[in-house]
Design an enzyme around this catalytic site. Sequence first.
Site, PDB file in Angstrom:
ATOM      1  N   TRP A   1      -2.762  -3.022  -1.521  1.00  0.00           N
ATOM      2  CA  TRP A   1      -2.374  -4.434  -1.519  1.00  0.00           C
ATOM      3  C   TRP A   1      -3.433  -5.106  -0.655  1.00  0.00           C
ATOM      4  O   TRP A   1      -3.494  -4.881   0.559  1.00  0.00           O
ATOM      5  CB  TRP A   1      -0.990  -4.562  -0.921  1.00  0.00           C
ATOM      6  CG  TRP A   1      -0.320  -5.880  -1.119  1.00  0.00           C
ATOM      7  CD1 TRP A   1       0.425  -6.263  -2.199  1.00  0.00           C
ATOM      8  CD2 TRP A   1      -0.299  -6.993  -0.216  1.00  0.00           C
ATOM      9  NE1 TRP A   1       0.905  -7.529  -2.026  1.00  0.00           N
ATOM     10  CE2 TRP A   1       0.474  -8.006  -0.822  1.00  0.00           C
ATOM     11  CE3 TRP A   1      -0.870  -7.233   1.035  1.00  0.00           C
ATOM     12  CZ2 TRP A   1       0.693  -9.237  -0.217  1.00  0.00           C
ATOM     13  CZ3 TRP A   1      -0.647  -8.458   1.633  1.00  0.00           C
ATOM     14  CH2 TRP A   1       0.134  -9.443   1.016  1.00  0.00           C
TER      15      TRP A   1
ATOM     16  N   ASN B   1      -3.379   3.145   4.929  1.00  0.00           N
ATOM     17  CA  ASN B   1      -2.440   2.008   4.957  1.00  0.00           C
ATOM     18  C   ASN B   1      -2.506   1.423   6.355  1.00  0.00           C
ATOM     19  O   ASN B   1      -2.505   2.178   7.335  1.00  0.00           O
ATOM     20  CB  ASN B   1      -0.988   2.463   4.757  1.00  0.00           C
ATOM     21  CG  ASN B   1      -0.715   2.869   3.336  1.00  0.00           C
ATOM     22  OD1 ASN B   1      -1.577   2.767   2.473  1.00  0.00           O
ATOM     23  ND2 ASN B   1       0.496   3.332   3.104  1.00  0.00           N
ATOM     24  N   GLY B   2      -2.486   0.109   6.448  1.00  0.00           N
ATOM     25  CA  GLY B   2      -2.502  -0.523   7.765  1.00  0.00           C
ATOM     26  C   GLY B   2      -3.688  -1.453   7.889  1.00  0.00           C
ATOM     27  O   GLY B   2      -4.355  -1.770   6.898  1.00  0.00           O
TER      28      GLY B   2
ATOM     29  N   GLU C   1      20.395 -16.718   1.340  1.00  0.00           N
ATOM     30  CA  GLU C   1      20.049 -15.477   0.648  1.00  0.00           C
ATOM     31  C   GLU C   1      20.058 -15.681  -0.875  1.00  0.00           C
ATOM     32  O   GLU C   1      19.180 -15.191  -1.584  1.00  0.00           O
ATOM     33  CB  GLU C   1      21.021 -14.359   1.074  1.00  0.00           C
ATOM     34  CG  GLU C   1      20.865 -13.035   0.364  1.00  0.00           C
ATOM     35  CD  GLU C   1      19.482 -12.399   0.515  1.00  0.00           C
ATOM     36  OE1 GLU C   1      18.648 -12.911   1.272  1.00  0.00           O
ATOM     37  OE2 GLU C   1      19.248 -11.393  -0.170  1.00  0.00           O
TER      38      GLU C   1
ATOM     39  N   CYS D   1       0.830  -1.202   0.000  1.00  0.00           N
ATOM     40  CA  CYS D   1       0.000   0.000   0.000  1.00  0.00           C
ATOM     41  C   CYS D   1       0.868   1.256   0.000  1.00  0.00           C
ATOM     42  O   CYS D   1       1.908   1.296   0.656  1.00  0.00           O
ATOM     43  CB  CYS D   1      -0.939   0.090   1.188  1.00  0.00           C
ATOM     44  SG  CYS D   1      -2.110  -1.235   1.290  1.00  0.00           S
TER      45      CYS D   1
ATOM     46  N   HIS E   1      21.616 -36.360   4.797  1.00  0.00           N
ATOM     47  CA  HIS E   1      20.609 -36.783   5.775  1.00  0.00           C
ATOM     48  C   HIS E   1      19.202 -36.761   5.182  1.00  0.00           C
ATOM     49  O   HIS E   1      18.223 -36.736   5.915  1.00  0.00           O
ATOM     50  CB  HIS E   1      20.699 -35.912   7.029  1.00  0.00           C
ATOM     51  CG  HIS E   1      22.005 -36.054   7.734  1.00  0.00           C
ATOM     52  ND1 HIS E   1      22.384 -37.210   8.382  1.00  0.00           N
ATOM     53  CD2 HIS E   1      23.066 -35.221   7.831  1.00  0.00           C
ATOM     54  CE1 HIS E   1      23.605 -37.067   8.870  1.00  0.00           C
ATOM     55  NE2 HIS E   1      24.045 -35.862   8.543  1.00  0.00           N
TER      56      HIS E   1
ATOM     57  N   LYS F   1       7.393  -4.661  -1.286  1.00  0.00           N
ATOM     58  CA  LYS F   1       8.708  -4.235  -0.827  1.00  0.00           C
ATOM     59  C   LYS F   1       8.773  -4.204   0.695  1.00  0.00           C
ATOM     60  O   LYS F   1       9.749  -4.614   1.299  1.00  0.00           O
ATOM     61  CB  LYS F   1       9.029  -2.856  -1.414  1.00  0.00           C
ATOM     62  CG  LYS F   1      10.383  -2.299  -0.992  1.00  0.00           C
ATOM     63  CD  LYS F   1      11.524  -3.120  -1.570  1.00  0.00           C
ATOM     64  CE  LYS F   1      12.885  -2.617  -1.164  1.00  0.00           C
ATOM     65  NZ  LYS F   1      13.917  -3.643  -1.398  1.00  0.00           N
TER      66      LYS F   1
ATOM     67  N   ARG G   1       6.243  -0.755  -3.947  1.00  0.00           N
ATOM     68  CA  ARG G   1       5.873  -1.274  -2.629  1.00  0.00           C
ATOM     69  C   ARG G   1       4.985  -2.508  -2.736  1.00  0.00           C
ATOM     70  O   ARG G   1       4.831  -3.243  -1.771  1.00  0.00           O
ATOM     71  CB  ARG G   1       5.151  -0.188  -1.827  1.00  0.00           C
ATOM     72  CG  ARG G   1       6.030   1.004  -1.493  1.00  0.00           C
ATOM     73  CD  ARG G   1       5.204   2.148  -0.945  1.00  0.00           C
ATOM     74  NE  ARG G   1       4.621   1.858   0.337  1.00  0.00           N
ATOM     75  CZ  ARG G   1       5.175   2.173   1.507  1.00  0.00           C
ATOM     76  NH1 ARG G   1       6.328   2.794   1.542  1.00  0.00           N
ATOM     77  NH2 ARG G   1       4.570   1.875   2.634  1.00  0.00           N
TER      78      ARG G   1
ATOM     79  N   LYS H   1      16.824 -15.058  -3.286  1.00  0.00           N
ATOM     80  CA  LYS H   1      16.877 -14.130  -4.435  1.00  0.00           C
ATOM     81  C   LYS H   1      16.318 -14.809  -5.676  1.00  0.00           C
ATOM     82  O   LYS H   1      15.500 -14.249  -6.396  1.00  0.00           O
ATOM     83  CB  LYS H   1      18.320 -13.703  -4.752  1.00  0.00           C
ATOM     84  CG  LYS H   1      18.992 -12.623  -3.961  1.00  0.00           C
ATOM     85  CD  LYS H   1      18.451 -11.246  -4.054  1.00  0.00           C
ATOM     86  CE  LYS H   1      17.245 -11.072  -3.224  1.00  0.00           C
ATOM     87  NZ  LYS H   1      17.346 -10.577  -1.886  1.00  0.00           N
TER      88      LYS H   1
ATOM     89  N   GLU I   1      12.455 -15.492  -5.407  1.00  0.00           N
ATOM     90  CA  GLU I   1      11.509 -14.369  -5.421  1.00  0.00           C
ATOM     91  C   GLU I   1      11.414 -13.677  -6.770  1.00  0.00           C
ATOM     92  O   GLU I   1      10.351 -13.184  -7.121  1.00  0.00           O
ATOM     93  CB  GLU I   1      11.745 -13.384  -4.273  1.00  0.00           C
ATOM     94  CG  GLU I   1      12.996 -12.581  -4.338  1.00  0.00           C
ATOM     95  CD  GLU I   1      13.134 -11.650  -3.134  1.00  0.00           C
ATOM     96  OE1 GLU I   1      12.141 -11.240  -2.529  1.00  0.00           O
ATOM     97  OE2 GLU I   1      14.284 -11.314  -2.806  1.00  0.00           O
TER      98      GLU I   1
HETATM   99  O1  M6R Z   1      12.435  -4.018   5.044  1.00  0.00           O
HETATM  100  P1  M6R Z   1      12.934  -5.272   5.697  1.00  0.00           P
HETATM  101  O2  M6R Z   1      14.407  -5.435   5.563  1.00  0.00           O
HETATM  102  O3  M6R Z   1      12.488  -5.420   7.114  1.00  0.00           O
HETATM  103  O4  M6R Z   1      12.260  -6.453   4.877  1.00  0.00           O
HETATM  104  C1  M6R Z   1      12.398  -7.780   5.276  1.00  0.00           C
HETATM  105  C2  M6R Z   1      11.970  -8.707   4.175  1.00  0.00           C
HETATM  106  O5  M6R Z   1      10.627  -8.533   3.865  1.00  0.00           O
HETATM  107  C3  M6R Z   1      12.816  -8.507   2.902  1.00  0.00           C
HETATM  108  O6  M6R Z   1      14.172  -8.688   3.149  1.00  0.00           O
HETATM  109  C4  M6R Z   1      12.372  -9.485   1.799  1.00  0.00           C
HETATM  110  O7  M6R Z   1      12.702 -10.803   2.165  1.00  0.00           O
HETATM  111  C5  M6R Z   1      13.008  -9.079   0.477  1.00  0.00           C
HETATM  112  N1  M6R Z   1      12.033  -9.094  -0.563  1.00  0.00           N
HETATM  113  C6  M6R Z   1      14.092  -9.968   0.045  1.00  0.00           C
HETATM  114  O8  M6R Z   1      14.642  -9.595  -1.168  1.00  0.00           O
END
Ligand code: M6R
Length: 605
Positions: A75, A101-102, A478, A2, A501, A600, A27, A482, A485
């Site tokens: 959203w 928002n919220g 990580e 949002c 295992h 985001k 976002r 990446k 996503e």
């Molecule tokens: O804004 P933040 O760092 O708290 O966000 C945490 C996660 O939502 C964020 O790292 C998310 O996993 C990303 N899309 C990863 O690329």
Amino acid sequence: MCGIIGYTGSDPAVPILLDGLKKLEYRGYDSAGIAVQTADGLHMVKATGKVEKLAEKLEQATDMEGICGIGHTRWATHGSPSDVNAHPHMSADGRFAIVHNGIIENYLEIKTELEEKGIVFASETDTEVIVQLLAYYYEGDVRKSLMRTIRRLEGSYALAVLCADEPGTVFAARMSSPLIIGVGAGENFFASDITALIRHTKDVIDLDDGETAEIRTDSVRIFDPYGNPVSREPRHILWDIAAAEKGGYDHFMMKEIMEQPQALQATLEPRIKDGRIVLDSVDLDMKQFDRIMITACGSAYHAGCVGRLVLETLCRLPVETELASEFRYRDLVLNERTLVIVVSQSGETADTIAALRKAKEDGAATLAIVNVVGSTIAKIADHVIYTWAGPEIAVATTKGYVTQLAVLDLFAVWAADQLGRLDHKTYSQLVKGLKALPAKAQRALDLSARVGRLAKLYHDRKSLFFIGRNLDHAVAMEGSLKLKEISYLHSEAYAAGELKHGTIALIEPGRLVVALCCCERLYEKTASNIQQVKARGATVLAVAPESNHQIYGEADHVLRVPGVHPLFFPVVEIIPLQLLAYWVARENGCDIDKPKNLAKSVTVE
Ligand code: M6R
């Protein structure tokens, strides 16, 4: 998740609001809408789908010519993504329009109460109760009605309100959801974040929890939760508009990958003075702690997993990590001898905020590692160290993550020194290692073209594995996230020693395994895991330091990263993995900057 934008001035509001909504697209959202004040009352246009669809609808609209308005990207949380559920929402009498928002947790109770009084609701949203309450309480004074309304709300809100009786004025309120006011000349703005405002002004005022604001063309008035005026000077944003533009790249993600050396430099350099680490914002006595706990979500959590290993190695303190979404549901033993570190790029992640609040309630000292200045987490934590990554627009974090690593590394060396754990030589080597990181990251970026060619070979694989030990394993998590996503390929990260295992059952001819081999002291162990998967037909892509020549005898492809201090390899090692995710997603025609279903900043639980 949002986005809110608002404007009051003397220019037509719709183009300004539309431009702001485009800047907020990153976002994450599934519908959008705009409301304006006109000579004959409030009007709105809403559309399911992209902002372009809203723009098309607005071109057809004949009643949207106002100079004061509000806009929103939604959203969906309560009710499907649809025109009727999209914001703005209008009161049944047409006097008020709001964007929100919220989440309003007690909306059902309020909705039932208002329905019993005969008010008819148009949407399935929680938000609509706010606008109907505003109209219900209204007796000619919008601010009074707003104060009464927000007193009834449980949950989180960043709220902007238009009233047909108050031309040129937007009312705003905030609780646990970001809202900033942009101060212009003869015009004022507000938005969920600076990227939507930076084209117009760099002077912003943060609204704090419980505060309300009246924003007119020539004034901004802020009130505390009791209605008393609050005086607050704007702060000046240092980000350049170019930071929020693609700057010639096809995607923000690639631009942000390429910006990593500068982001690292900006984060590290000011904190290293005359060979010493100086953390001005941290007034902690490390000797008071017997334990450190790191909590965060997604990539920030993965940064925390790297931080855990570095901190325990250097500080010789027990260090634990926990996902912020699990933190408050554990019976954690926290007290004043625990330091809780929260990590967040946005500073607005709902689960991380909840974890931080819980840590404070339990008496722990809290330190936040945050990128967005003035964000909720930065405000709540006892101590803050900012990552100076600049605005990150792509949903998949890259420069946000590496600067989190840099701050965790800086902090670990600083804390170990405070604890007397480092001799002079070791300290100097670590500081030297930190200073070298921006240049080393720059060299790792040279891998981009090579990774692009590998992506052409492997982009159609259905499932991949990332394996590694110790720091390599933390980086594997990580790298795997990446890829998932943005390319939507299934992948899993495994501690290399765990494969046998169970998971090794999934290794079959042609399976791509990305083996991370930067943890030099464990190289022989990982090499034997590589042999195990190769024996079962896997193709192995290894990431290894330039100094490792043995790896050519083991892997099918090798991506060589420049040598750095052994504890800091994650900073350079992640770069080829970010590039792999990018190039695979590109080969597969994915929407790289705005992957499906993702936002985001995840501001709901
Ligand atoms: O804004 P933040 O760092 O708290 O966000 C945490 C996660 O939502 C964020 O790292 C998310 O996993 C990303 N899309 C990863 O690329």
